[in-house]
Enzyme design. Sequence first.
Site, PDB file in Angstrom:
ATOM      1  N   LYS A 108      41.429  61.650  28.257  1.00  0.00           N
ATOM      2  CA  LYS A 108      40.724  60.509  27.653  1.00  0.00           C
ATOM      3  C   LYS A 108      41.065  59.171  28.324  1.00  0.00           C
ATOM      4  O   LYS A 108      40.240  58.268  28.389  1.00  0.00           O
ATOM      5  CB  LYS A 108      41.037  60.437  26.162  1.00  0.00           C
ATOM      6  CG  LYS A 108      40.570  61.650  25.350  1.00  0.00           C
ATOM      7  CD  LYS A 108      39.077  61.647  25.137  1.00  0.00           C
ATOM      8  CE  LYS A 108      38.637  62.841  24.311  1.00  0.00           C
ATOM      9  NZ  LYS A 108      37.187  62.941  24.171  1.00  0.00           N
ATOM     10  N   GLU A 165      36.011  55.293  18.206  1.00  0.00           N
ATOM     11  CA  GLU A 165      36.105  56.383  17.228  1.00  0.00           C
ATOM     12  C   GLU A 165      37.091  57.391  17.811  1.00  0.00           C
ATOM     13  O   GLU A 165      37.294  57.431  19.021  1.00  0.00           O
ATOM     14  CB  GLU A 165      34.736  57.042  17.032  1.00  0.00           C
ATOM     15  CG  GLU A 165      34.366  58.128  18.054  1.00  0.00           C
ATOM     16  CD  GLU A 165      34.257  57.636  19.497  1.00  0.00           C
ATOM     17  OE1 GLU A 165      33.936  56.455  19.693  1.00  0.00           O
ATOM     18  OE2 GLU A 165      34.510  58.450  20.426  1.00  0.00           O
ATOM     19  N   SER A 203      42.754  70.034  29.426  1.00  0.00           N
ATOM     20  CA  SER A 203      42.389  68.659  29.059  1.00  0.00           C
ATOM     21  C   SER A 203      43.500  67.879  28.381  1.00  0.00           C
ATOM     22  O   SER A 203      43.513  66.655  28.430  1.00  0.00           O
ATOM     23  CB  SER A 203      41.153  68.682  28.166  1.00  0.00           C
ATOM     24  OG  SER A 203      41.378  69.492  27.028  1.00  0.00           O
TER      25      SER A 203
HETATM   26  C1  PLP Z   1      42.868  67.272  24.609  1.00  0.00           C
HETATM   27  C2  PLP Z   1      41.424  67.168  24.304  1.00  0.00           C
HETATM   28  N1  PLP Z   1      40.569  67.986  24.939  1.00  0.00           N
HETATM   29  C3  PLP Z   1      39.242  67.938  24.704  1.00  0.00           C
HETATM   30  C4  PLP Z   1      38.712  67.060  23.775  1.00  0.00           C
HETATM   31  C5  PLP Z   1      37.234  67.084  23.529  1.00  0.00           C
HETATM   32  O1  PLP Z   1      36.576  65.981  24.013  1.00  0.00           O
HETATM   33  P1  PLP Z   1      35.564  66.086  25.238  1.00  0.00           P
HETATM   34  O2  PLP Z   1      34.642  67.223  24.937  1.00  0.00           O
HETATM   35  O3  PLP Z   1      34.883  64.777  25.250  1.00  0.00           O
HETATM   36  O4  PLP Z   1      36.363  66.339  26.459  1.00  0.00           O
HETATM   37  C6  PLP Z   1      39.561  66.177  23.097  1.00  0.00           C
HETATM   38  C7  PLP Z   1      39.016  65.227  22.132  1.00  0.00           C
HETATM   39  O5  PLP Z   1      39.681  64.559  21.421  1.00  0.00           O
HETATM   40  C8  PLP Z   1      40.938  66.239  23.375  1.00  0.00           C
HETATM   41  O6  PLP Z   1      41.813  65.439  22.754  1.00  0.00           O
END
Ligand code: PLP
Length: 394
Positions: free
Chosen positions: A90, A112, A378
């Site tokens: 993020k 948000e 992620s």
């Molecule tokens: C670690 C992590 N992975 C994935 C996501 C999902 O978001 P996005 O689909 O925008 O990558 C989030 C959302 O808060 C997250 O904290």
Amino acid sequence: MSKYQVDNRGYYGPFGGAYIPEMLYPNVEELEQQYLQIMNDPSFKAEFEELLKDYVGRPSPLYHAKRLSDRYGATIFLKREDLNHTGAHKINNTIGQILLAQRLGKKRIIAETGAGQHGVATATVCALKGLECVVYMGAIDIERQAPNVARMKMMGATVVAATSGSQTLKDATNEALRDWINNPVDTHYIIGSVVGPHPYPDMVARFQSIISAETRKQLLEKTGQETPDIVMACVGGGSNAAGMFYNFVDEEAVRLIAVEAAGHGVNSGETAATTALGKEGVLHGSRSILMQTADGQVVEPYSISAGLDYPGIGPQHAWLFKSGRGEYVSITDDEAMQAGLRLTQLEGIIPAIESSHALAYLEKMTFKGDETVVICLSGRGDKDLDNYMKYFNL
Ligand SMILES: Cc1ncc(COP(=O)(O)O)c(C=O)c1O
């Protein structure tokens, strides 16, 4: 121009656009007019790159997970967004948007958040730049992601509970949009995923595209080839997946696998498997695919992972799904939790429950043995320790 990227009207095929109340028009129009110009400005690029390097810690490593590879019979790399400052992908987007907000002369930032990772990343860049920060978060998410709430408050942000609907990400987004309508002049809304009215989906995807830009270079160094056979990522709104897909989308030989949250099961009534159940409609300012009732009311989503607990997907994902370019699948809570534990015990890496969804899909795949797979890890699991402990009775 790529048929999978945004066109000059702000659409991906039939999806996207800017479906906004008239009162938001000046804000969105200002962004639309300026975002590409600002992002292409050499001083912007230099500051963005410097912060990504020295503050976020990029490039994030591309790690060859050998024990995971042995288990599945493929060469599996993890793109380690979990090692970024604040623990997830993020921050790539919030650094970009705070620099943009400054250049637009904005003094106040709103956001948000679901899992709290985007809220923390926003509070962080506001502390870094000395800007006021208000984060909207569903009341249920405030409970299940308590460490992140504490981090936001420590950074000086105000965290406002969204108490309507399912009290999760969708409701927090509604509150943030309401705030923006009421504060159109001095406030920039940092949307945390590739959702919202044009130009947000494109802007956020561009900021996150660093994930696949680095992956190409790192793969070349490690394997002699820039492109893998398969890239995979979890999808809430879809920003880490959009970043992971960005520089591979036009190479049709590369399989793009997007993993959504099935919650208790696609047909359980408690799910966030948007592409499995959703229909075309408008949510949070863009035309996309969303879970809705026959008369168009948004269905409350459910997932154990706060970051995937969203009833829609970004418009580019809707297009990749509809055009058949991407493969959209889903994973239940239980499958994700097991995958999280598996990665921890095979590789010594505790993933965010969101990322565990992408990892879990490996169990459902078959490999010939010579494929190269890149999975976007992620985020890290620190914020989810409580959930893992409860689930596994640790
Ligand atoms: C670690 C992590 N992975 C994935 C996501 C999902 O978001 P996005 O689909 O925008 O990558 C989030 C959302 O808060 C997250 O904290």
